[in-house]
Design a protein around this motif. Structure first.
Motif, PDB file in Angstrom:
ATOM      1  N   ALA A  49       0.836  -1.192   0.000  1.00 43.78           N
ATOM      2  CA  ALA A  49       0.000   0.000   0.000  1.00 43.78           C
ATOM      3  C   ALA A  49       0.871   1.244   0.000  1.00 43.78           C
ATOM      4  N   ALA A  50       0.304   2.356  -0.435  1.00 44.99           N
ATOM      5  CA  ALA A  50       1.017   3.627  -0.423  1.00 44.99           C
ATOM      6  C   ALA A  50       0.021   4.757  -0.269  1.00 44.99           C
ATOM      7  N   ILE A  51       0.534   5.908   0.194  1.00 39.54           N
ATOM      8  CA  ILE A  51      -0.323   7.073   0.371  1.00 39.54           C
ATOM      9  C   ILE A  51       0.438   8.320  -0.057  1.00 39.54           C
ATOM     10  N   SER A  52      -0.220   9.137  -0.836  1.00 45.47           N
ATOM     11  CA  SER A  52       0.370  10.379  -1.325  1.00 45.47           C
ATOM     12  C   SER A  52       0.291  11.461  -0.258  1.00 45.47           C
ATOM     13  N   TRP A  53       1.385  12.251  -0.128  1.00 44.91           N
ATOM     14  CA  TRP A  53       1.338  13.320   0.866  1.00 44.91           C
ATOM     15  C   TRP A  53       0.463  14.472   0.403  1.00 44.91           C
ATOM     16  N   SER A  54       0.408  14.710  -0.901  1.00 40.95           N
ATOM     17  CA  SER A  54      -0.258  15.912  -1.405  1.00 40.95           C
ATOM     18  C   SER A  54      -1.766  15.753  -1.515  1.00 40.95           C
ATOM     19  N   SER A  55      -2.218  14.592  -1.944  1.00 38.13           N
ATOM     20  CA  SER A  55      -3.656  14.407  -2.180  1.00 38.13           C
ATOM     21  C   SER A  55      -4.300  13.438  -1.205  1.00 38.13           C
ATOM     22  N   GLY A  56      -3.453  12.671  -0.509  1.00 39.01           N
ATOM     23  CA  GLY A  56      -4.009  11.650   0.370  1.00 39.01           C
ATOM     24  C   GLY A  56      -4.496  10.431  -0.395  1.00 39.01           C
ATOM     25  N   THR A  57      -4.259  10.390  -1.698  1.00 38.80           N
ATOM     26  CA  THR A  57      -4.667   9.232  -2.499  1.00 38.80           C
ATOM     27  C   THR A  57      -3.949   7.990  -2.010  1.00 38.80           C
ATOM     28  N   THR A  58      -4.692   6.897  -1.940  1.00 39.02           N
ATOM     29  CA  THR A  58      -4.112   5.637  -1.489  1.00 39.02           C
ATOM     30  C   THR A  58      -4.080   4.621  -2.631  1.00 39.02           C
ATOM     31  N   TYR A  59      -3.129   3.713  -2.525  1.00 37.68           N
ATOM     32  CA  TYR A  59      -2.928   2.673  -3.540  1.00 37.68           C
ATOM     33  C   TYR A  59      -2.753   1.345  -2.812  1.00 37.68           C
ATOM     34  N   TYR A  60      -3.306   0.293  -3.393  1.00 36.78           N
ATOM     35  CA  TYR A  60      -3.247  -1.020  -2.750  1.00 36.78           C
ATOM     36  C   TYR A  60      -2.934  -2.113  -3.765  1.00 36.78           C
ATOM     37  N   ALA A  61      -2.249  -3.117  -3.278  1.00 32.09           N
ATOM     38  CA  ALA A  61      -2.096  -4.328  -4.067  1.00 32.09           C
ATOM     39  C   ALA A  61      -3.428  -5.063  -4.087  1.00 32.09           C
ATOM     40  N   ASP A  62      -3.709  -5.739  -5.169  1.00 32.66           N
ATOM     41  CA  ASP A  62      -4.979  -6.451  -5.281  1.00 32.66           C
ATOM     42  C   ASP A  62      -5.146  -7.480  -4.170  1.00 32.66           C
ATOM     43  N   SER A  63      -4.042  -8.060  -3.730  1.00 34.57           N
ATOM     44  CA  SER A  63      -4.099  -9.130  -2.735  1.00 34.57           C
ATOM     45  C   SER A  63      -4.574  -8.648  -1.364  1.00 34.57           C
ATOM     46  N   VAL A  64      -4.517  -7.339  -1.129  1.00 33.48           N
ATOM     47  CA  VAL A  64      -4.906  -6.826   0.196  1.00 33.48           C
ATOM     48  C   VAL A  64      -6.050  -5.821   0.124  1.00 33.48           C
ATOM     49  N   LYS A  65      -6.470  -5.475  -1.066  1.00 34.59           N
ATOM     50  CA  LYS A  65      -7.527  -4.477  -1.229  1.00 34.59           C
ATOM     51  C   LYS A  65      -8.791  -4.949  -0.516  1.00 34.59           C
ATOM     52  N   GLY A  66      -9.364  -4.050   0.283  1.00 33.26           N
ATOM     53  CA  GLY A  66     -10.557  -4.387   1.040  1.00 33.26           C
ATOM     54  C   GLY A  66     -10.268  -4.982   2.408  1.00 33.26           C
ATOM     55  N   ARG A  67      -9.027  -5.366   2.658  1.00 36.52           N
ATOM     56  CA  ARG A  67      -8.652  -5.930   3.964  1.00 36.52           C
ATOM     57  C   ARG A  67      -7.677  -5.022   4.718  1.00 36.52           C
ATOM     58  N   PHE A  68      -6.778  -4.380   3.993  1.00 33.76           N
ATOM     59  CA  PHE A  68      -5.777  -3.516   4.610  1.00 33.76           C
ATOM     60  C   PHE A  68      -6.101  -2.050   4.314  1.00 33.76           C
ATOM     61  N   THR A  69      -5.743  -1.171   5.258  1.00 36.83           N
ATOM     62  CA  THR A  69      -5.971   0.258   5.081  1.00 36.83           C
ATOM     63  C   THR A  69      -4.727   1.030   5.503  1.00 36.83           C
ATOM     64  N   ILE A  70      -4.241   1.880   4.625  1.00 33.08           N
ATOM     65  CA  ILE A  70      -3.112   2.745   4.952  1.00 33.08           C
ATOM     66  C   ILE A  70      -3.644   4.127   5.328  1.00 33.08           C
ATOM     67  N   SER A  71      -3.023   4.740   6.318  1.00 32.34           N
ATOM     68  CA  SER A  71      -3.400   6.087   6.721  1.00 32.34           C
ATOM     69  C   SER A  71      -2.167   6.771   7.283  1.00 32.34           C
ATOM     70  N   ARG A  72      -2.261   8.054   7.481  1.00 28.67           N
ATOM     71  CA  ARG A  72      -1.126   8.790   8.032  1.00 28.67           C
ATOM     72  C   ARG A  72      -1.621   9.851   9.007  1.00 28.67           C
ATOM     73  N   GLU A  73      -0.783  10.139   9.962  1.00 29.10           N
ATOM     74  CA  GLU A  73      -1.063  11.186  10.941  1.00 29.10           C
ATOM     75  C   GLU A  73       0.155  12.095  10.961  1.00 29.10           C
ATOM     76  N   ASN A  74       0.079  13.170  10.200  1.00 25.32           N
ATOM     77  CA  ASN A  74       1.254  14.021  10.018  1.00 25.32           C
ATOM     78  C   ASN A  74       1.714  14.670  11.322  1.00 25.32           C
ATOM     79  N   ALA A  75       0.786  14.964  12.204  1.00 25.13           N
ATOM     80  CA  ALA A  75       1.152  15.597  13.474  1.00 25.13           C
ATOM     81  C   ALA A  75       2.036  14.691  14.318  1.00 25.13           C
ATOM     82  N   LYS A  76       1.966  13.385  14.055  1.00 28.44           N
ATOM     83  CA  LYS A  76       2.776  12.414  14.802  1.00 28.44           C
ATOM     84  C   LYS A  76       3.875  11.801  13.945  1.00 28.44           C
TER      85      LYS A  76
END
Length: 128
Positions: A49-76
């Motif tokens: 999985a990956a997440i863009s800093w500018s748009s927050g767009t996320t990307y997933y491998a097909d094998s984990v889509k719907g099961r895994f979630t990527i997120s970020r907390e910039n303050a931390k």
């Protein structure tokens, strides 16, 4: 130089959940594209999985889509990977990766060689 430290791995039964964290040692974390990869013994490193800093767009491998979630907390200065409905085939060492700035090609998010910084990994083991 950016240091990445993963945590949150462990042993879990199939169907269970884990949340992985990756803390970055940079004050400009909000300007880094972030990714998660994994590698099982005897296998090549695999994009998860990956997440863009500018748009927050996320990307997933097909094998984990719907099961895994990527997120970020910039303050931390932290990126997370929530792993749900785990399967034995998810067993691997999980690594977070970072690159300063933004990928201009979607394909680059999926390509480990495009990332500049890597953590030491955290082991996830899923028992059947």
């Amino acid at each position: 130089q950016v240091q990445l430290v993963e945590s949150g791995g462990g042993l879990v039964q199939a169907g269970g959940s884990l949340r992985l964290s990756c803390a970055a040692s940079t004050r400009t974390f909000s300007l880094y594209d972030m990714g998660w990869f994994r590698q099982a013994p005897g296998r090549e490193r695999e994009f998860i999985a990956a997440i863009s800093w500018s748009s927050g767009t996320t990307y997933y491998a097909d094998s984990v889509k719907g099961r895994f979630t990527i997120s970020r907390e910039n303050a931390k200065n932290t990126v997370y990977l929530q792993l749900n409905r785990l399967k034995p085939e998810d067993t691997a060492a999980y690594y977070c990766a970072a690159v300063s700035g933004q990928f201009w090609s979607t394909r680059d998010y999926y390509t480990g060689a495009k990332y500049d910084y890597w953590g030491q990994g955290t082991q996830v083991t899923v028992s059947s």
